[in-house]
Design a protein around this motif. Structure first.
Motif, PDB file in Angstrom:
ATOM      1  N   SER A 150       9.379  17.610  -4.088  1.00 48.12           N
ATOM      2  CA  SER A 150       9.338  16.397  -4.894  1.00 48.12           C
ATOM      3  C   SER A 150       8.907  16.837  -6.298  1.00 48.12           C
ATOM      4  O   SER A 150       9.098  17.973  -6.680  1.00 48.12           O
ATOM      5  CB  SER A 150       8.378  15.371  -4.282  1.00 48.12           C
ATOM      6  OG  SER A 150       7.028  15.805  -4.405  1.00 48.12           O
ATOM      7  N   GLU A 159       7.319   9.559  -5.961  1.00 45.56           N
ATOM      8  CA  GLU A 159       7.098  10.741  -5.124  1.00 45.56           C
ATOM      9  C   GLU A 159       7.410  10.434  -3.661  1.00 45.56           C
ATOM     10  O   GLU A 159       8.040  11.233  -2.955  1.00 45.56           O
ATOM     11  CB  GLU A 159       5.657  11.238  -5.281  1.00 45.56           C
ATOM     12  CG  GLU A 159       5.344  11.841  -6.641  1.00 45.56           C
ATOM     13  CD  GLU A 159       6.128  13.122  -6.907  1.00 45.56           C
ATOM     14  OE1 GLU A 159       6.158  14.005  -6.027  1.00 45.56           O
ATOM     15  OE2 GLU A 159       6.719  13.230  -8.006  1.00 45.56           O
ATOM     16  N   LEU A 163      10.339  12.151  -1.277  1.00 43.71           N
ATOM     17  CA  LEU A 163      10.035  12.713   0.039  1.00 43.71           C
ATOM     18  C   LEU A 163      10.815  11.994   1.144  1.00 43.71           C
ATOM     19  O   LEU A 163      11.218  12.624   2.135  1.00 43.71           O
ATOM     20  CB  LEU A 163       8.534  12.664   0.313  1.00 43.71           C
ATOM     21  CG  LEU A 163       7.707  13.628  -0.539  1.00 43.71           C
ATOM     22  CD1 LEU A 163       6.219  13.320  -0.407  1.00 43.71           C
ATOM     23  CD2 LEU A 163       7.979  15.087  -0.173  1.00 43.71           C
ATOM     24  N   PHE A 183       5.389  18.734  -1.423  1.00 41.28           N
ATOM     25  CA  PHE A 183       4.925  17.723  -2.379  1.00 41.28           C
ATOM     26  C   PHE A 183       4.497  18.402  -3.673  1.00 41.28           C
ATOM     27  O   PHE A 183       3.630  19.273  -3.675  1.00 41.28           O
ATOM     28  CB  PHE A 183       3.761  16.939  -1.787  1.00 41.28           C
ATOM     29  CG  PHE A 183       3.032  16.077  -2.778  1.00 41.28           C
ATOM     30  CD1 PHE A 183       3.701  15.074  -3.474  1.00 41.28           C
ATOM     31  CD2 PHE A 183       1.678  16.267  -3.027  1.00 41.28           C
ATOM     32  CE1 PHE A 183       3.028  14.284  -4.400  1.00 41.28           C
ATOM     33  CE2 PHE A 183       0.996  15.484  -3.945  1.00 41.28           C
ATOM     34  CZ  PHE A 183       1.681  14.488  -4.640  1.00 41.28           C
ATOM     35  N   VAL A 212       1.112  10.674   0.759  1.00 42.11           N
ATOM     36  CA  VAL A 212       2.197  11.589   1.162  1.00 42.11           C
ATOM     37  C   VAL A 212       1.815  12.450   2.363  1.00 42.11           C
ATOM     38  O   VAL A 212       2.641  13.219   2.857  1.00 42.11           O
ATOM     39  CB  VAL A 212       2.637  12.484  -0.015  1.00 42.11           C
ATOM     40  CG1 VAL A 212       3.051  11.644  -1.211  1.00 42.11           C
ATOM     41  CG2 VAL A 212       1.549  13.481  -0.411  1.00 42.11           C
ATOM     42  N   ALA A 216       5.111  15.910   3.963  1.00 35.64           N
ATOM     43  CA  ALA A 216       5.422  17.224   3.413  1.00 35.64           C
ATOM     44  C   ALA A 216       4.511  18.250   4.066  1.00 35.64           C
ATOM     45  O   ALA A 216       3.346  17.960   4.375  1.00 35.64           O
ATOM     46  CB  ALA A 216       5.237  17.236   1.895  1.00 35.64           C
ATOM     47  N   CYS A 219       1.824  21.601  -0.367  1.00 39.55           N
ATOM     48  CA  CYS A 219       1.468  20.986  -1.646  1.00 39.55           C
ATOM     49  C   CYS A 219       1.527  22.078  -2.713  1.00 39.55           C
ATOM     50  O   CYS A 219       0.970  23.165  -2.527  1.00 39.55           O
ATOM     51  CB  CYS A 219       0.073  20.382  -1.582  1.00 39.55           C
ATOM     52  SG  CYS A 219      -0.385  19.478  -3.077  1.00 39.55           S
TER      53      CYS A 219
END
Length: 416
Positions: A150, A159, A163, A183, A212, A216, A219
């Motif tokens: 993202s 965002e 995703l 993410f 989020v 995901a 990160c």
């Protein structure tokens, strides 16, 4: 009855193992002449000489591929892409050709913010359909696993929308490949937080990370001077790790800032770009086992020095290669050109390059236990070349040498 795939008369070349190959290990490919591969329900059960191949298992659905005269490799892993985005930026490409720098374009409202503006207005359906076209081209070049970030929303709503698009594609059986979500809300400081980087980091920690979570695996953060510098990056990544994310960093791309050292300190899975990494950063990453994901297409497009692949390898680090497909600094997902640049300009052997684009790319996504090599127990992600020797890959400069692409035991692309 099981679905069975049999590849016979194959010249198989593959790295081996369930973790990243480091240093001189990267040049070691296990090669089997006159080999065979058997996969049952998408899992490799045999990879070895034809002469030792077990009796063909009974199956209700069998596919037999004769690979005589063709090299067989693991499917490629493109472990760093930004394939979900709105709009395009050809005007900025022309500005760079006239001498404008990537950061100067970003500072005047172009760059990432330009794509953010476009992505915020796109629907999920539109983002999915656009990305699907990129995925179709990736599969044709032999990619069987791809990471998608993202990072062109920079607000919670967008965002999450990005995703959702990534996960919709990941769960689509027609996509033909495995998709891993990252993410990247910390891709830039959005215009509404201009001059208030710390407050944006606070918002991401308090609002975005909880929103989020579960959508995901990784990160990521753009650790760069005048974007997210070391202390803000450390604070954000520690919060992300606490929230259950595995960590990645865009590190030392534009200037030598210490992103590589931070990646090692925090035990990140990978640090990416690394065009201006310090010698200490290389040593720290090698010692900590952080995969160095190098992106030669971006250096090529920006006319920047290539990341020091040889220094990483000679210092015992693990190197992965990826395309960095994105609408700004690298509008290309070309695996053939990535291979050529790695071999011609970055000093990597073709064996090291294959390892970087297969097993080490899988390790950069935490998937080396299931893909990235042709071994029993792993998923049957396999490519068959048009030529008998993998050394054709850099020699046929920038051209696709892949004939057949197999993902999880099924043929997903067949090139003429």
């Amino acid at each position: 009855m099981k679905k069975t795939l049999i590849i016979k008369n194959a010249t198989i070349s593959t790295p081996v193992g369930h973790s990243a190959r480091k240093g001189e290990e990267m040049a070691a490919l296990h090669t089997i002449s006159e080999g065979a591969i058997i996969a049952e329900d998408g899992i490799i059960t045999y990879a070895g000489p034809m002469a030792d191949m077990p009796e063909t298992p009974q199956c209700s659905e069998c596919e037999i591929i004769d690979a005589e005269g063709r090299a067989v490799l693991p499917g490629f892993v493109d472990s760093h892409t930004h394939l979900i985005f709105g709009g395009y930026r050809p005007d900025e490409f022309e500005w760079r050709l006239k001498g404008d720098s990537y950061m100067s374009i970003m500072e005047r409202g172009g760059g990432i913010q330009s794509t953010v503006n476009a992505t915020r207005t796109e629907s999920v359906d539109s983002l999915v359909e656009k990305a699907r076209r990129f995925l179709h081209r990736m599969v044709a070049m032999g990619v069987t696993t791809v990471e998608a970030k993202s990072g062109y929303g920079l607000d919670t709503t967008t965002e999450l929308k990005m995703l959702e698009a990534i996960n919709r594609l990941a769960n689509d059986p027609q996509s033909g490949l495995r998709i891993v979500a990252t993410f990247l809300g910390a891709h830039a400081v959005p215009k509404e937080y201009k001059g208030r980087t710390g407050e944006y980091v606070d918002m991401m920690i308090a609002e975005m990370l909880p929103a989020v979570k579960g959508k995901a695996k990784f990160c990521d953060i753009f650790t760069e001077k005048n974007v997210f510098e070391i202390e803000d990056s450390r604070r954000f990544l520690l919060a992300a790790r606490e929230a259950g994310f595995e960590l990645k960093l865009h590190a030392d791309e534009i200037v030598t800032l210490g992103g590589a050292e931070l990646a090692a300190e925090l035990g990140a899975v990978s640090a990416d770009h690394l065009l201006h990494v310090s010698d200490k950063g290389i040593a720290d990453m090698a010692r900590a086992g952080v995969v160095a994901t190098l992106l030669p297409l971006t250096a090529f497009t920006l006319k920047e020095p290539y990341a020091p692949a040889r220094k990483f390898i000679d210092n015992g680090a693990a190197v992965a290669l990826a395309t960095d497909l994105n609408p700004g600094s690298c509008f290309s997902g070309s695996i053939p050109l990535t291979i050529a640049l790695a071999c011609i300009y970055m000093g990597m052997s073709i064996e090291e390059t294959i390892t970087a684009l297969t097993l080490n790319g899988a390790a950069a996504l935490g998937l080396a236990d299931i893909t990235g090599s042709i071994e029993p127990g792993k998923q049957a992600d396999i490519i068959i070349l048009n030529y008998p020797n993998y050394r054709m890959l850099p020699y046929y400069v920038g051209m696709n040498c892949v004939r057949t692409v197999i993902s999880r035991g099924s043929v997903v692309a067949q090139n003429d």
